[in-house]
Design a protein around this motif. Sequence first.
Motif, PDB file in Angstrom:
ATOM      1  N   ALA A 159       0.833  -1.207   0.000  1.00  0.00           N
ATOM      2  CA  ALA A 159       0.000   0.000   0.000  1.00  0.00           C
ATOM      3  C   ALA A 159       0.868   1.257   0.000  1.00  0.00           C
ATOM      4  O   ALA A 159       0.562   2.238  -0.678  1.00  0.00           O
ATOM      5  CB  ALA A 159      -0.937  -0.012   1.203  1.00  0.00           C
ATOM      6  N   GLU A 198      -3.650   7.370 -15.998  1.00  0.00           N
ATOM      7  CA  GLU A 198      -4.118   6.187 -15.292  1.00  0.00           C
ATOM      8  C   GLU A 198      -2.948   5.252 -15.021  1.00  0.00           C
ATOM      9  O   GLU A 198      -2.105   5.026 -15.879  1.00  0.00           O
ATOM     10  CB  GLU A 198      -5.186   5.461 -16.101  1.00  0.00           C
ATOM     11  N   ARG A 222       1.723   6.673  -6.870  1.00  0.00           N
ATOM     12  CA  ARG A 222       0.646   7.614  -7.198  1.00  0.00           C
ATOM     13  C   ARG A 222       1.089   9.061  -6.960  1.00  0.00           C
ATOM     14  O   ARG A 222       0.824   9.940  -7.764  1.00  0.00           O
ATOM     15  CB  ARG A 222      -0.598   7.339  -6.343  1.00  0.00           C
ATOM     16  N   ASP A 261      -5.349  13.800 -13.183  1.00  0.00           N
ATOM     17  CA  ASP A 261      -6.455  12.883 -13.469  1.00  0.00           C
ATOM     18  C   ASP A 261      -6.421  12.349 -14.897  1.00  0.00           C
ATOM     19  O   ASP A 261      -7.166  11.433 -15.242  1.00  0.00           O
ATOM     20  CB  ASP A 261      -7.807  13.574 -13.242  1.00  0.00           C
ATOM     21  N   MET A 296      -5.787  -3.762  -4.677  1.00  0.00           N
ATOM     22  CA  MET A 296      -7.185  -3.359  -4.852  1.00  0.00           C
ATOM     23  C   MET A 296      -7.713  -2.692  -3.575  1.00  0.00           C
ATOM     24  O   MET A 296      -8.362  -1.645  -3.628  1.00  0.00           O
ATOM     25  CB  MET A 296      -8.015  -4.599  -5.177  1.00  0.00           C
ATOM     26  N   GLU A 297      -7.394  -3.304  -2.442  1.00  0.00           N
ATOM     27  CA  GLU A 297      -7.866  -2.737  -1.177  1.00  0.00           C
ATOM     28  C   GLU A 297      -7.234  -1.382  -0.899  1.00  0.00           C
ATOM     29  O   GLU A 297      -7.775  -0.567  -0.172  1.00  0.00           O
ATOM     30  CB  GLU A 297      -7.622  -3.731  -0.029  1.00  0.00           C
ATOM     31  N   ALA A 298      -6.083  -1.137  -1.524  1.00  0.00           N
ATOM     32  CA  ALA A 298      -5.437   0.173  -1.400  1.00  0.00           C
ATOM     33  C   ALA A 298      -5.927   1.123  -2.504  1.00  0.00           C
ATOM     34  O   ALA A 298      -5.340   2.191  -2.702  1.00  0.00           O
ATOM     35  CB  ALA A 298      -3.927   0.011  -1.451  1.00  0.00           C
ATOM     36  N   GLY A 299      -6.949   0.725  -3.229  1.00  0.00           N
ATOM     37  CA  GLY A 299      -7.601   1.645  -4.163  1.00  0.00           C
ATOM     38  C   GLY A 299      -7.247   1.467  -5.634  1.00  0.00           C
ATOM     39  O   GLY A 299      -7.691   2.234  -6.479  1.00  0.00           O
ATOM     40  N   GLN A 300      -6.438   0.452  -5.962  1.00  0.00           N
ATOM     41  CA  GLN A 300      -6.038   0.256  -7.360  1.00  0.00           C
ATOM     42  C   GLN A 300      -7.113  -0.528  -8.131  1.00  0.00           C
ATOM     43  O   GLN A 300      -7.611  -1.532  -7.637  1.00  0.00           O
ATOM     44  CB  GLN A 300      -4.689  -0.485  -7.393  1.00  0.00           C
ATOM     45  N   ALA A 301      -7.451  -0.065  -9.326  1.00  0.00           N
ATOM     46  CA  ALA A 301      -8.536  -0.702 -10.089  1.00  0.00           C
ATOM     47  C   ALA A 301      -8.075  -1.402 -11.360  1.00  0.00           C
ATOM     48  O   ALA A 301      -8.702  -2.342 -11.826  1.00  0.00           O
ATOM     49  CB  ALA A 301      -9.584   0.346 -10.446  1.00  0.00           C
ATOM     50  N   ALA A 335       1.060   4.039  -2.936  1.00  0.00           N
ATOM     51  CA  ALA A 335       0.809   5.457  -2.646  1.00  0.00           C
ATOM     52  C   ALA A 335       1.972   6.319  -3.129  1.00  0.00           C
ATOM     53  O   ALA A 335       1.778   7.417  -3.666  1.00  0.00           O
ATOM     54  CB  ALA A 335       0.583   5.648  -1.145  1.00  0.00           C
TER      55      ALA A 335
END
Length: 235
Positions: free
Chosen positions: A5, A30, A12, A27, A47-52, A9
């Motif tokens: 995670a 991606e 990102r 934005d 995924m749980e850390a927000g990655q799609a 981060a």
Amino acid sequence: MEQLAERLAAVRSRIVGAARRAGRDPDDIELVAVSKTHPPEAVREAMEAGQAIFGESRVQEARAKAPLLPGRLRWHFIGRLQKNKVRAALGCFELIHSVDSLELARQINRIAEEEGQRPLVLLEVNVAGESTKFGFSAGDLRAEAEALSELRRLEIAGLMGMAPYAEEAEYSRPYFMKLRELRDEMRETAGWPLPELSMGMSGDYEVAVEEGATLVRVGSAIFGARSGKQWRPTE
Ligand SMILES: *Cc1c(COP(=O)(O)O)cnc(C)c1O
């Protein structure tokens, strides 16, 4: 495993920093988390850390992994696509980054016709002319643009490329510039909208963002080093 995670981060925030330096909207970029060789648990953690969005380079591996994970995840294909795997790939990937020849493009078009699909694809360009890499040369792309435009089922959404391996990210910049310039040229001459530029990996994604990448494909900076062994489902 707090680390994954944290690494995600950090990637990102570096993307945001690079976008700001270049006067771009963060934005518009991606992040494709390249999960090839890594187990579904690692994907779940990301995924749980927000990655799609996740990138895979083997159809079989992705087809084994995806059903073990929530259906809302988005899968991108980034590897060498064999012609006999096209049908399976169309069933599980929302974007194929690596259409590396007219012949493959024709095969995808043919299968998409049969399946009633309109696949979203990127054309892979061998920007450095490396013999070890696949993809269209700039010359092939110009020469084959008309033939590619006739493949009505394909949504050609952009170009993908890789810089040669180098210790320093800066060495990638001229190749990313070349890819962006080729994208601009093909927009004009082929009339393709080409909104997407897929470029930049763990070693050089910030430079890629500065040069206009809209998709960065980052693996080891998120998941750690690959062992070289592909993940396989256990029986
Ligand atoms: C493996 C791979 C990546 C990710 O590489 P990292 O250096 O681990 O970030 C990106 N793009 C393609 C095409 C790949 O095969």
